[in-house]
Design an enzyme around this catalytic site. Structure first.
Site, PDB file in Angstrom:
ATOM      1  N   ASP A  61       0.857  -1.188   0.000  1.00 40.51           N
ATOM      2  CA  ASP A  61       0.000   0.000   0.000  1.00 40.51           C
ATOM      3  C   ASP A  61       0.894   1.239   0.000  1.00 40.51           C
ATOM      4  O   ASP A  61       1.647   1.469   0.958  1.00 40.51           O
ATOM      5  CB  ASP A  61      -0.892  -0.033   1.265  1.00 40.51           C
ATOM      6  N   ASP A  88      -3.524   2.373  -5.561  1.00 42.10           N
ATOM      7  CA  ASP A  88      -2.196   2.312  -4.930  1.00 42.10           C
ATOM      8  C   ASP A  88      -1.985   1.060  -4.064  1.00 42.10           C
ATOM      9  O   ASP A  88      -1.159   1.074  -3.160  1.00 42.10           O
ATOM     10  CB  ASP A  88      -1.944   3.575  -4.102  1.00 42.10           C
ATOM     11  N   GLU A  89      -2.737  -0.005  -4.355  1.00 44.98           N
ATOM     12  CA  GLU A  89      -2.597  -1.219  -3.533  1.00 44.98           C
ATOM     13  C   GLU A  89      -2.600  -2.476  -4.395  1.00 44.98           C
ATOM     14  O   GLU A  89      -3.341  -2.547  -5.380  1.00 44.98           O
ATOM     15  CB  GLU A  89      -3.816  -1.390  -2.621  1.00 44.98           C
TER      16      GLU A  89
HETATM   17  N1  DCP Z   1      -8.451   9.008  -1.876  1.00 45.41           N
HETATM   18  C1  DCP Z   1      -9.427   9.978  -2.144  1.00 45.41           C
HETATM   19  N2  DCP Z   1     -10.458  10.199  -1.263  1.00 45.41           N
HETATM   20  C2  DCP Z   1     -10.558   9.474  -0.118  1.00 45.41           C
HETATM   21  C3  DCP Z   1      -9.574   8.482   0.166  1.00 45.41           C
HETATM   22  C4  DCP Z   1      -8.543   8.273  -0.752  1.00 45.41           C
HETATM   23  O1  DCP Z   1      -9.340  10.644  -3.192  1.00 45.41           O
HETATM   24  N3  DCP Z   1     -11.551   9.707   0.740  1.00 45.41           N
HETATM   25  C5  DCP Z   1      -7.320   8.837  -2.827  1.00 45.41           C
HETATM   26  C6  DCP Z   1      -6.165   9.650  -2.344  1.00 45.41           C
HETATM   27  C7  DCP Z   1      -5.207   8.654  -1.755  1.00 45.41           C
HETATM   28  C8  DCP Z   1      -5.479   7.433  -2.587  1.00 45.41           C
HETATM   29  O2  DCP Z   1      -6.879   7.487  -2.917  1.00 45.41           O
HETATM   30  O3  DCP Z   1      -3.865   9.105  -1.843  1.00 45.41           O
HETATM   31  C9  DCP Z   1      -5.184   6.130  -1.864  1.00 45.41           C
HETATM   32  O4  DCP Z   1      -6.027   6.024  -0.720  1.00 45.41           O
HETATM   33  P1  DCP Z   1      -5.537   5.417   0.660  1.00 45.41           P
HETATM   34  O5  DCP Z   1      -6.734   5.153   1.475  1.00 45.41           O
HETATM   35  O6  DCP Z   1      -4.570   4.303   0.414  1.00 45.41           O
HETATM   36  O7  DCP Z   1      -4.768   6.624   1.389  1.00 45.41           O
HETATM   37  P2  DCP Z   1      -3.333   7.193   1.197  1.00 45.41           P
HETATM   38  O8  DCP Z   1      -2.503   6.402   0.248  1.00 45.41           O
HETATM   39  O9  DCP Z   1      -3.434   8.633   0.844  1.00 45.41           O
HETATM   40  O10 DCP Z   1      -2.756   7.123   2.665  1.00 45.41           O
HETATM   41  P3  DCP Z   1      -2.180   5.859   3.453  1.00 45.41           P
HETATM   42  O11 DCP Z   1      -0.749   6.197   3.706  1.00 45.41           O
HETATM   43  O12 DCP Z   1      -2.973   5.835   4.720  1.00 45.41           O
HETATM   44  O13 DCP Z   1      -2.367   4.639   2.609  1.00 45.41           O
HETATM   45 CA    CA Z   2      -2.288   4.150   0.350  1.00 48.55          CA
END
Ligand code: DCP
Ligand code: CA
Length: 363
Positions: A17, A112-113
């Protein structure tokens, strides 16, 4: 005839992730952003935070929060509009690097996963943590983005693990950790359990994953959550799915098994379990787009005797009713009613991607 089955070796599953993905891409393209709290989300009045870097998170900013509120918490934060094309490009590059450099058994589940089945890559001089570190270093070298990695023997636990030590963490969950590390978590932290499901579970008094694992009124769970309850239940016990799907490699066989909460020797009870397992197996089969020519059932008895029986079916199937009909036939033909059963399993073999004819329902 009873056949001895080799004990199935546990797989090694990684969940990768990317950390603070949109914000990390922005920081990779402009290192100045690393020094400031960074929010990606847009500048309109109603805009919400898509994500933010970990510096911004230290101010209490979270995804989904209105930007104005985020700026109240941290007025000095930099806010950027999302650049989806750029994020898609990074996402594609991430998956390409993983498939080309490490492992083709890669199932992407979001931008991203992904899950990896790295079982065959694990050797004496390449243990899971070492491999995970090399993956982290390679991704960082090529994309300037950090990735958190969860390691376990099925997808649910690997996914839970990757969230544990973010950013840039590596976390292992073994079978013995399920009770210790997973059961104390609040039910809303359970992967697959959305907000509405968590609220419904709370109404049943299920507040933690452990509460779900110990919950005994299966009929009520089924009435409320439909067949999904069984996946939740299996995951809570650490018996989740370990098949990493790749478009180019359909599985040769699919199976699902369950260790019974207490030993059973009542055929009706075993039939009930077979019904649930048939539903799960049918869903799994349909998910992979395959059809089976052979149905098999296996039982592990309290005296360690393993009974495995199989039957060929006329037309390959992915259907619950047909799987169950054949499994039930095998159970009734071969189960000696006095034996205590500890584990029950059901499978479909000789899988094909094309059915000869779609069967009509038989019930
Ligand atoms: N995303 C979005 N709106 C949301 C949640 C996520 O647009 N409510 C988008 C932005 C994130 C991406 O999807 O960068 C991936 O979501 P993740 O839940 O994996 O969150 P992040 O990668 O940002 O953070 P983490 O480090 O917790 O994985
Ligand atoms: Ca992420």
């Amino acid at each position: 005839m009873a056949k001895k089955r080799k004990k199935k070796k546990r797989k090694v599953i990684f969940h990768l992730d990317l950390d603070a993905f949109f914000a990390s891409v922005e920081m990779a393209n402009n290192p100045e952003y690393k020094k400031v709290p960074l929010i990606v989300g847009g500048r309109t009045k109603k805009a919400v935070v898509s994500t933010c870097n970990y510096l911004a998170r230290s101010f209490g900013i979270k995804a989904g929060m209105p930007i104005f509120k985020a700026l109240e918490l941290c007025p000095q934060a930099t806010v950027l509009n999302a650049n989806y094309e750029l994020y898609e490009q990074y996402s594609d590059d991430f998956i390409k690097i993983i498939k080309k450099t490490f492992c083709r058994k890669c199932e992407q589940i979001s931008i991203d996963e992904c899950f990896l089945d790295v079982t065959k890559l694990i050797k004496k001089d390449m243990l899971p943590i070492k491999l995970a570190k090399i993956i982290q270093q390679t991704i960082f070298k090529k994309l300037k983005i950090t990735v958190s990695i969860g390691i376990s023997y099925n997808k649910f636990l690997a996914k839970m693990a990757s969230d544990w030590h973010k950013p840039c963490g590596i976390t292992v969950i073994n079978k013995k950790d399920v009770e210790k590390k997973i059961w104390s978590l609040p039910i809303n932290k359970m992967y697959f359990v959305g907000k509405a499901t968590a609220i419904a579970m709370h109404e049943l008094g299920i507040k933690t994953i452990g509460d779900l694992a110990k919950y005994e009124n299966f009929k009520l769970l089924e009435a409320i959550f439909g067949s999904a309850w069984f996946d939740y239940y299996l995951n809570a016990h650490g018996f989740g799915d370990d098949f990493v799907s790749t478009n180019n490699s359909p599985p040769k066989s699919l199976s699902i098994q369950f260790t019974l909460p207490s030993q059973a020797s009542n055929i009706q009870e075993l039939e009930e379990w077979l019904k649930y397992l048939s539903q799960q197996l049918s869903q799994k089969t349909q998910f992979h787009g395959v059809f089976g020519h052979v149905v098999y059932v296996y039982l592990k008895c309290a005296n360690r005797r393993m009974i495995t029986k199989q039957i060929s079916i006329k037309e390959p199937t992915d259907r619950y009713d047909i799987i169950y009909q054949h499994a039930s036939f095998l159970l009734n033909e071969h189960y000696q009613r006095s034996e205590n059963v500890r584990l029950i399993g059901i499978g479909l073999g000789k899988l094909t991607t094309k059915p000869c004819i779609r069967q009509r329902t038989i019930f």
